[in-house]
Design an enzyme around this catalytic site. Structure first.
Site, PDB file in Angstrom:
ATOM      1  N   HIS A  67       0.853  -1.194   0.000  1.00 42.43           N
ATOM      2  CA  HIS A  67       0.000   0.000   0.000  1.00 42.43           C
ATOM      3  C   HIS A  67       0.885   1.240   0.000  1.00 42.43           C
ATOM      4  CE1 HIS A  67      -3.453  -2.573   1.728  1.00 42.43           C
ATOM      5  NE2 HIS A  67      -3.613  -2.397   0.437  1.00 42.43           N
ATOM      6  N   GLU A  70       1.665   3.835   3.101  1.00 41.64           N
ATOM      7  CA  GLU A  70       2.134   3.297   4.390  1.00 41.64           C
ATOM      8  C   GLU A  70       3.662   3.367   4.437  1.00 41.64           C
ATOM      9  OE1 GLU A  70       0.089  -0.504   4.445  1.00 41.64           O
ATOM     10  OE2 GLU A  70      -1.848   0.482   4.197  1.00 41.64           O
ATOM     11  N   ARG A 125      -3.248   4.852  -2.044  1.00 44.96           N
ATOM     12  CA  ARG A 125      -3.134   3.493  -1.506  1.00 44.96           C
ATOM     13  C   ARG A 125      -2.806   2.448  -2.578  1.00 44.96           C
ATOM     14  NH1 ARG A 125      -5.714  -0.030   2.433  1.00 44.96           N
ATOM     15  NH2 ARG A 125      -6.757  -1.831   1.506  1.00 44.96           N
ATOM     16  N   HIS A 195       2.573  -3.597   6.774  1.00 45.00           N
ATOM     17  CA  HIS A 195       1.640  -2.492   6.510  1.00 45.00           C
ATOM     18  C   HIS A 195       1.662  -1.504   7.677  1.00 45.00           C
ATOM     19  CE1 HIS A 195      -1.166  -4.430   3.383  1.00 45.00           C
ATOM     20  NE2 HIS A 195      -0.372  -5.434   3.712  1.00 45.00           N
ATOM     21  N   GLU A 269       0.649  -4.698  11.052  1.00 45.78           N
ATOM     22  CA  GLU A 269       0.193  -3.310  10.929  1.00 45.78           C
ATOM     23  C   GLU A 269       0.982  -2.504  11.958  1.00 45.78           C
ATOM     24  OE1 GLU A 269      -1.937  -2.067   8.758  1.00 45.78           O
ATOM     25  OE2 GLU A 269      -3.055  -3.817   8.032  1.00 45.78           O
TER      26      GLU A 269
HETATM   27  O1  0X9 Z   1      -6.917  -3.548   4.280  1.00 38.27           O
HETATM   28  C1  0X9 Z   1      -5.800  -4.052   4.196  1.00 38.27           C
HETATM   29  O2  0X9 Z   1      -5.359  -4.567   3.171  1.00 38.27           O
HETATM   30  C2  0X9 Z   1      -4.898  -4.056   5.406  1.00 38.27           C
HETATM   31  N1  0X9 Z   1      -5.091  -2.902   6.217  1.00 38.27           N
HETATM   32  S1  0X9 Z   1      -4.464  -1.499   5.712  1.00 38.27           S
HETATM   33  O3  0X9 Z   1      -4.937  -0.460   6.606  1.00 38.27           O
HETATM   34  N2  0X9 Z   1      -2.898  -1.547   5.866  1.00 38.27           N
HETATM   35  O4  0X9 Z   1      -4.812  -1.294   4.357  1.00 38.27           O
HETATM   36  C3  0X9 Z   1      -5.249  -5.256   6.237  1.00 38.27           C
HETATM   37  C4  0X9 Z   1      -4.743  -6.468   5.635  1.00 38.27           C
HETATM   38  C5  0X9 Z   1      -4.997  -7.591   6.523  1.00 38.27           C
HETATM   39  N3  0X9 Z   1      -5.070  -8.736   5.770  1.00 38.27           N
HETATM   40  C6  0X9 Z   1      -6.230  -9.354   5.606  1.00 38.27           C
HETATM   41  N4  0X9 Z   1      -7.262  -8.963   6.308  1.00 38.27           N
HETATM   42  N5  0X9 Z   1      -6.269 -10.323   4.753  1.00 38.27           N
HETATM   43 ZN    ZN Z   2      -1.890  -1.675   4.078  1.00 38.52          ZN
END
Ligand code: 0X9
Ligand code: ZN
Length: 314
Positions: A67, A70, A125, A195, A269
């Site tokens: 992303h 980040e 993003r 992330h 994260e």
């Molecule tokens: O939304 C996402 O892809 C991730 N959060 S972010 O705020 N960094 O964009 C979370 C990814 C976690 N992975 C899964 N839930 N598969």
């Molecule tokens: Zn992310």
């Protein structure tokens, strides 16, 4: 390399130069490998850190910056590489890991998006692929992997932040990563994807409430890592399966990696908990990287032990 400021964020041009410097300075342990081209035709490289040895080694994969906004994630990948390279000769913990593990580090996965977040929109993003005759841009690369693709927590509308792409692995960046991981999967012990933000260690799955077969050990290893992280600077992290403690997502790299058989697959994260969010001040880079390093080393110690001294993860 000695003067490279690891406590700053770096534009992509500097990160490319940094990779060259690292490879030239540490020729005996580091090689740079081409992964593929981005949508906008920029080369993707990962660094392989490997000590010559007669052991059959397992691979640790870590990518940062899937992303764009980040920025702390690429900063951590660079920090990690430096820590390993500065310490592998004298530090017995790192020396031991390198006897049986090779590290594959991709400092910036979403290069086009990262550059766009520097030049045009700090909060970008997605990638920068063009859709609907140039009316909208970018795929969420962490919704584009071939696992329960676009079933939940992802959008088929290209204007959305979680646009999953036109089909599974439609994007050149996810193709490049998928094909490398697929080709090495028998040897990959651990898949880490970095992330921000939220201070979480997430394990599979995001697309289902079902738990992976080794859920118990994933939780245990993850919790120990969170404890090690907290011991450094007092930062609190939560550990759990993605769908339980964050939200539903499909097509994420972590879930895909687990489902092709990589036993230990985690999303980090990093800081913070929302005060600055994606725009974490440079003043926090050092402490964030120091504590994250403790967590990652804790995971590596554990997977090393579990792989070579028990049968649970083979
Ligand atoms: O939304 C996402 O892809 C991730 N959060 S972010 O705020 N960094 O964009 C979370 C990814 C976690 N992975 C899964 N839930 N598969
Ligand atoms: Zn992310």
């Amino acid at each position: 390399v000695e003067t490279y400021p690891y406590n700053r964020y770096h534009p992509m041009g500097e990160i490319y130069q940094w990779m060259n410097l690292i490879r030239e300075k540490y020729t005996e342990v580091v090689t740079q490998h081409f992964l593929g081209m981005t949508y906008e035709a920029r080369p993707m490289y990962y660094l392989k850190i490997s000590q010559p040895s007669s052991n059959h080694k397992k691979i640790i994969w870590m990518d940062c910056g899937i992303h764009a906004r980040e920025w702390i994630a690429p900063a951590f990948c660079q920090w990690f590489v430096r820590e390993i390279l500065q310490n592998y000769q004298d530090n017995s913990r790192i020396r031991r890991l390198l006897k049986k593990l090779d590290f594959y580090i991709l400092p910036v996965l979403n290069i086009d998006g990262y550059i766009y977040s520097w030049t045009t929109d700090r909060l970008w993003r997605k990638s920068r692929s063009s859709h609907n005759n140039g009316t909208c841009f970018g795929t969420d690369l962490n919704r584009n992997f071939n696992v329960s693709w676009c079933s939940i927590g992802a959008s088929k509308n290209c204007a959305d932040l979680t646009f999953c792409g036109t089909e599974p692995v439609s994007e050149p960046e996810t193709k490049a990563v998928s094909s490398l991981i697929e080709s090495k999967k028998k040897d990959i012990l651990c898949f880490l994807t970095i992330h921000s933000h939220g201070q979480l260690i997430l394990l599979p799955y995001g697309y289902t409430q079902n738990k992976p077969s080794n859920y118990g050990e994933l939780i245990q290893v993850g919790q120990k890592a969170a404890n090690a992280l907290k011991a450094k600077h007092g930062t609190n992290y939560r550990v759990g399966s993605s769908i339980d403690i964050l939200y539903a997502t499909s097509g994420s790299s972590r879930d895909w990696a687990r489902d092709i058989g990589i036993p230990f697959s985690y999303t980090f994260e990093l800081r913070d908990n929302g005060t600055y969010g994606f725009v974490l001040p440079e003043a926090q880079i050092q402490a964030t990287c120091e504590e994250t390093m403790e967590a990652v080393l804790s995971i590596l110690d554990d997977v090393y032990e579990k792989y070579w001294y028990s049968n649970s993860a083979g």
